[in-house]
Scaffold this active site. Structure first.
Site, short mmCIF file in Angstrom:
data_model
loop_
_atom_site.label_atom_id
_atom_site.label_comp_id
_atom_site.label_asym_id
_atom_site.label_seq_id
_atom_site.Cartn_x
_atom_site.Cartn_y
_atom_site.Cartn_z
N HIS A 136 108.02 -21.50 13.07
CA HIS A 136 107.50 -22.84 13.39
C HIS A 136 106.01 -22.75 13.77
O HIS A 136 105.18 -23.49 13.23
CB HIS A 136 108.31 -23.44 14.55
CG HIS A 136 107.80 -24.77 15.01
ND1 HIS A 136 108.38 -25.96 14.62
CD2 HIS A 136 106.77 -25.12 15.82
CE1 HIS A 136 107.73 -26.97 15.17
NE2 HIS A 136 106.74 -26.48 15.90
N GLU A 137 105.68 -21.86 14.71
CA GLU A 137 104.30 -21.76 15.16
C GLU A 137 103.39 -21.23 14.05
O GLU A 137 102.25 -21.66 13.92
CB GLU A 137 104.19 -20.88 16.41
CG GLU A 137 104.93 -21.43 17.63
CD GLU A 137 104.52 -22.85 18.02
OE1 GLU A 137 103.41 -23.30 17.65
OE2 GLU A 137 105.32 -23.53 18.69
N HIS B 41 102.30 -24.07 11.97
CA HIS B 41 101.10 -24.74 12.48
C HIS B 41 99.85 -23.95 12.10
O HIS B 41 98.82 -24.52 11.72
CB HIS B 41 101.15 -24.86 14.01
CG HIS B 41 102.08 -25.91 14.53
ND1 HIS B 41 102.07 -27.21 14.08
CD2 HIS B 41 103.04 -25.85 15.49
CE1 HIS B 41 102.99 -27.91 14.74
NE2 HIS B 41 103.60 -27.11 15.59
N HIS C 279 99.01 -24.55 8.50
CA HIS C 279 98.44 -25.91 8.40
C HIS C 279 96.95 -25.84 8.77
O HIS C 279 96.09 -26.42 8.10
CB HIS C 279 99.19 -26.83 9.36
CG HIS C 279 99.01 -28.29 9.11
ND1 HIS C 279 99.65 -29.26 9.83
CD2 HIS C 279 98.25 -28.97 8.22
CE1 HIS C 279 99.30 -30.46 9.40
NE2 HIS C 279 98.45 -30.31 8.42
N GLU D 223 104.28 -32.34 14.08
CA GLU D 223 105.32 -31.30 14.08
C GLU D 223 106.05 -31.20 12.73
O GLU D 223 106.71 -30.20 12.46
CB GLU D 223 106.35 -31.59 15.18
CG GLU D 223 105.79 -31.54 16.59
CD GLU D 223 105.24 -30.18 16.99
OE1 GLU D 223 105.69 -29.17 16.43
OE2 GLU D 223 104.36 -30.13 17.87
N TYR E 68 108.65 -35.32 18.30
CA TYR E 68 109.44 -34.17 17.86
C TYR E 68 110.66 -34.63 17.06
O TYR E 68 111.07 -33.98 16.10
CB TYR E 68 109.91 -33.34 19.07
CG TYR E 68 108.89 -32.33 19.52
CD1 TYR E 68 108.74 -31.11 18.87
CD2 TYR E 68 108.06 -32.59 20.61
CE1 TYR E 68 107.81 -30.18 19.27
CE2 TYR E 68 107.12 -31.66 21.02
CZ TYR E 68 106.99 -30.47 20.35
OH TYR E 68 106.06 -29.55 20.75
#
Length: 711
Positions: free
Chosen positions: A473-474, A477, A480, A502, A645
């Protein structure tokens, strides 16, 4: 791909406490001069995007190259004085931003530029409109005088409160002492890393200590003590949180909004608090019975477990029971052993596998920069200067040949806990990308800051499956942030509205539930070296067969079956945060907010929404804990936005089901996603980004299907 020298040096991390403050003051003075010069030299009738907005945007671009790093030290430095200086720098920057955003002389020029109706490219038009709206939202429609002065005073105080709150959380170093007997069940590799004095262990509230204890400690009294102490670990934040809530409400009313939620949500995808409240209420209605059903099943497990210990079962299911019995259910009903699964996910191997996935679907290449190569690319010629701590890994990121072979940016990984470090998992933009005034590109640098368990002599750092998902998930980011291509730093990467930001990372989590990807990410730690094999053999015993190199198919199938295990309870927990957030930010009037007991509201809502008992079920009332004081999101930008979220989960599930579910490694769709969604950052309306990618308006069907709920 081997090392080649990037066209841009990475940032340097050579600051001292004195230099942080000096650099901050110098940067702000330079920025003020840019704005002062515009005001002196441009008349209202001549105001245009080119002579008012563009110089300010170029200055903002240059500022961000320094500003993000100056504020970053407080989250990662081992030097208390440097952390303090970084915190002070952030206060100076925030105060400056507030002053700058309330300059009436600049606002008049921006207003004139907007009214001139210039024909601009879409991103410049968006910048102009956002900048104009920013001045309005910063009180410049309030007549000059006491009301506007009060508004500015509130903005400054809110900045101070947010910084102090975050500092208290980062520097929290409490914990509890327990005997080995009280920690019965907690894995030995967790215990081996704890501080020990005599026959007692010191358990901190950092994740690598906290979560395994709540999951594995067989003594319910230990779990209860840990849970309640963790909810009270930062009680000095209680008055800060309360003051912030009251000031936000007062500020919103000064601007003419009915409450802070109306003010905050106006420029997000949801637009109105009613849209948010309806969404949360609808979801709560659909999940509540599922939550009760899940608790009924978990209670049966608890009853059997408690009776097997010869103890009395009181018929309750407590907050400190949930991680424990959720894990017991995985093991009993799904024969799933998370400790065994973790053996297949050594951290460094996992990172390598994840980067390979991103290489394949997005057309990227990651090259770790080590040894002398660090000296080669460092602006100072010293490799140590390009990292802030010796454990930090740094990668240069490139497009593959199919994407043109150009440089993309820098990725940093800071993976283990240390004193004074940010305590959760997050992605920090260090330097955004943008287009320089001369038309050349500035490349971004981005950092993952996590807190995974450290490797030992006998074992590498091993990730539980939920930690694998967190890392992915991180890293999402981070990707991105890296692949974004915007003209202005304002819109770079994850600088999107909060109820969309998110979604890209949540969508990528699905790869952690795909059999082929789990297989490729895994590698049993005993196969990494002979020393690891020997320590595994010593632990496993001589009669256990040698493990397969990659995670076995039957273990993958068991894991996938648990994807939405107790999913109603998981999402009800998220709803508790989201509904609490909306409750405190949309009171009917200011007086009722002043009378609100925030801690009691937080705990009462948790019981009401999550359906799980807390200490109030033992007659202790709702004032037993102050969870909101440990919850950085609501002070760190997610105020009246935590619902994002859940709402972005709707978008992410829709994107995955519609485009990637059939073939998650589809390179054509991966590149389309990169260019249509990730590359745009916040440079256009986020709904347009979604519609461009999906080919239609987003729908909730996939979200509810994933949760097993019929609409």
């Amino acid at each position: 791909m081997g090392f080649k020298k990037p066209p841009q040096a990475p940032p340097s991390f050579t600051a001292t406490p004195d230099s942080v403050l000096a650099d901050t003051k110098s940067m702000l003075a330079s920025s003020k001069k840019v704005t002062d010069d515009i005001v002196v030299s441009i008349s209202l009738k001549d105001a245009s995007f080119k002579n008012v907005l563009l110089p300010m945007a170029n200055d903002e671009n240059q500022q961000t190259l320094k500003a993000h790093i100056l504020g970053f030290y407080q989250s990662v430095s081992t030097d208390q004085a440097l952390r303090d200086a970084s915190t002070e720098a952030e206060k100076l920057m925030d105060d400056f931003s507030i002053e700058a955003a309330m300059r009436e002389d600049v606002f008049k020029l921006v207003d004139a530029a907007l009214k001139s109706g210039e024909n601009l490219d879409p991103e410049s038009q968006r910048l102009l409109e956002k900048e104009h709206k920013g001045y309005v939202r910063n009180g410049l429609n309030i007549p000059a005088g006491p009301k506007r002065d009060r508004f500015k005073e509130i903005k400054k105080r809110l900045s101070q409160l947010g910084i102090a709150f975050s500092k208290n959380l980062n520097e929290e170093n409490g914990g509890l002492w327990f005997t080995a007997q009280e920690l019965d069940g907690v894995p030995t590799d967790v215990l081996s890393l704890l501080k020990k004095e005599g026959d007692k262990y010191f358990l901190t509230f950092k994740y690598p200590d906290l979560f395994p204890t709540l999951k594995y400690a067989t003594n319910s009294e230990t779990r209860k003590k840990v849970f309640i102490a963790n909810e009270n670990k930062s009680n000095q934040n209680v008055p800060l949180f309360r003051e912030a809530i009251l000031l936000r409400d007062e500020a919103a009313r000064l601007l003419g909004y009915p409450n802070h939620a109306a003010f905050r949500i106006e420029d997000k995808m949801a637009k109105t608090p009613k849209t948010v409240d309806d969404f949360l209420s609808d979801l709560r209605g659909k999940l509540s019975q599922g939550g009760l059903d899940e608790i009924a099943t978990l209670k049966e497990l608890k009853k059997d477990d408690v009776k097997s210990r010869g103890e009395e079962y009181d018929g309750k299911y407590y907050l400190w029971d949930h991680r424990f019995y959720d894990r017991v259910m995985e093991e009993k009903d799904y024969q799933l052993d998370q400790q065994l699964i973790a053996e297949y996910f050594p951290l460094q191997n996992c990172i390598k596998g994840m980067l390979e996935i991103f290489e394949e679907i997005f057309g990227l290449q990651f090259v770790e920069i080590v040894g002398g190569d660090r000296d080669t690319i460092s602006a100072t010629g010293k490799g140590n200067d390009i990292v802030w701590h010796e454990e930090v890994q740094v990668f240069s990121v490139w497009d593959d040949e199919g994407e043109g072979g150009g440089f993309v940016g820098y990725l940093y990984l800071d993976l283990f806990p240390r004193v004074g470090k940010y305590g959760h998992a997050a992605n920090f933009n260090l330097q955004p990308g943008f287009i320089h005034e001369n038309g050349t590109r500035r490349y971004p640098a981005t950092a993952l800051v996590c807190n995974f368990s450290k490797p030992t002599a006998k074992k590498p750092s091993l990730l539980k499956h939920d930690e694998v998902t967190t890392l992915f998930h991180e890293l999402g980011h981070g990707i991105h942030d890296l692949v974004s291509r915007t003209t202005y730093s304002r819109f770079h990467g994850t600088n999107t509205v909060r109820d969309f930001v998110e979604a890209p990372s949540q969508m990528l989590e699905n790869w952690c539930w795909t059999p082929s990807q789990l297989k490729s990410l895994s590698k049993h730690y005993s196969t990494l070296s002979s020393d690891y094999y020997d320590s595994w053999r010593e632990h496993a015993g001589s009669n256990v067969t040698k493990p397969e190199e990659h995670i076995p198919d039957d273990l993958i199938q068991k894991l996938i079956k648990t994807k939405n295990l107790n999913g109603a309870l998981f999402n009800l927990r998220q709803l508790h945060f989201g509904i609490f957030d909306m409750t405190i930010h949309e009171p009917k009037d200011h007086a009722s907010l002043e009378q609100l007991n925030i801690s009691e509201t937080y705990n009462a809502l948790r019981k009401d929404i999550s359906k799980i008992d807390g200490p109030e079920a033992l007659g202790e009332g709702n004032g037993w804990g102050n969870g909101q004081a440990t919850f950085g999101h609501l002070m760190g930008g997610y105020d009246a936005g935590y619902y994002g979220y859940l709402s972005s989960q709707v978008y992410s599930t829709d994107m995955f089901y519609s485009v990637f579910k059939k073939d998650p490694m589809n390179r054509t769709e991966g590149r389309r996603y990169r260019h249509t969604v990730l590359e745009k950052g916040g440079s256009q309306d986020e709904m347009k980004t979604l519609i461009d990618f999906l080919g239609r308006e987003p729908k909730t069907d996939a979200f509810y299907e994933e949760l097993g709920i019929t609409k």
